[in-house]
Design an enzyme around this catalytic site. Sequence first.
Site, PDB file in Angstrom:
ATOM      1  N   HIS A  75    -126.370  79.768  -7.454  1.00 34.92           N
ATOM      2  CA  HIS A  75    -125.380  80.094  -6.978  1.00 34.92           C
ATOM      3  C   HIS A  75    -124.481  79.017  -6.706  1.00 34.92           C
ATOM      4  O   HIS A  75    -123.187  79.027  -6.857  1.00 34.92           O
ATOM      5  CB  HIS A  75    -125.743  80.832  -5.525  1.00 34.92           C
ATOM      6  N   GLU A  76    -124.919  77.769  -6.043  1.00 33.95           N
ATOM      7  CA  GLU A  76    -124.224  76.989  -5.589  1.00 33.95           C
ATOM      8  C   GLU A  76    -123.312  76.160  -7.000  1.00 33.95           C
ATOM      9  O   GLU A  76    -122.441  75.418  -7.001  1.00 33.95           O
ATOM     10  CB  GLU A  76    -124.790  75.848  -4.883  1.00 33.95           C
ATOM     11  N   HIS A 115    -120.154  77.491  -8.040  1.00 34.92           N
ATOM     12  CA  HIS A 115    -118.968  76.924  -7.109  1.00 34.92           C
ATOM     13  C   HIS A 115    -118.792  75.706  -7.668  1.00 34.92           C
ATOM     14  O   HIS A 115    -117.366  75.487  -7.907  1.00 34.92           O
ATOM     15  CB  HIS A 115    -119.360  76.929  -5.590  1.00 34.92           C
TER      16      HIS A 115
HETATM   17 ZN   LIG Z   1    -121.505  80.952  -1.972  1.00 35.09          ZN
END
Ligand SMILES: [Zn+2]
Length: 187
Positions: free
Chosen positions: A89-90, A93
């Site tokens: 997830h990160e 980003h």
């Molecule tokens: Zn997030």
Amino acid sequence: MEEIAAFSSADADKALKDCERMIQKSLKSPIVKFLREHLEKAGCPVQDNFFKAIKCDKFHAGGYIPGEGIVVCGNRTEMQDDVNQAITHELIHAFDDCRAANLDWTDCAHHACSEIRAGHLSGDCHFKRELLRGFINIRGHEQECIKRRVLTSLSSNPFCSGSTAKDYMESVWDVCYNDTAPFDRAP
Ligand SMILES: [Zn+2]
């Protein structure tokens, strides 16, 4: 991208050590390797020390701090699978931050877009995981789950609270949900 407050406590030592170990293992997983390769290709290589275990006082599993690194919340991740998912997830980003030079995390639409992609592409909302959380609405569950989690993340952004967050999320949903880069399609 979450707000993180770290603090130390003797009780947290073991959880942090376990988490560190799971982070190291996660760096060997195919999806994490794939994302790091693409970060490097995009001009933003991240070293092993980019990833750290910390104790968090919020309900997030991890966070991406632009220019600094990725933290995984040792007190919020119990299983290897949790750590893999948090790192994936990160990393989405981090990838978004890298490829869009003008990405502004305080801009609600930008932040919402990256959360949609991170939620979609990290498997945050795969069926089994939702079942474990006690959400069992099968029809459309994946998109509902992503939306719920996007709004949770946006709630820590003072520039997009309340109904504003939902409006921004809906306005960028189609474009960002269908943007699966660097994957050909959602893994
Ligand atoms: Zn997030």
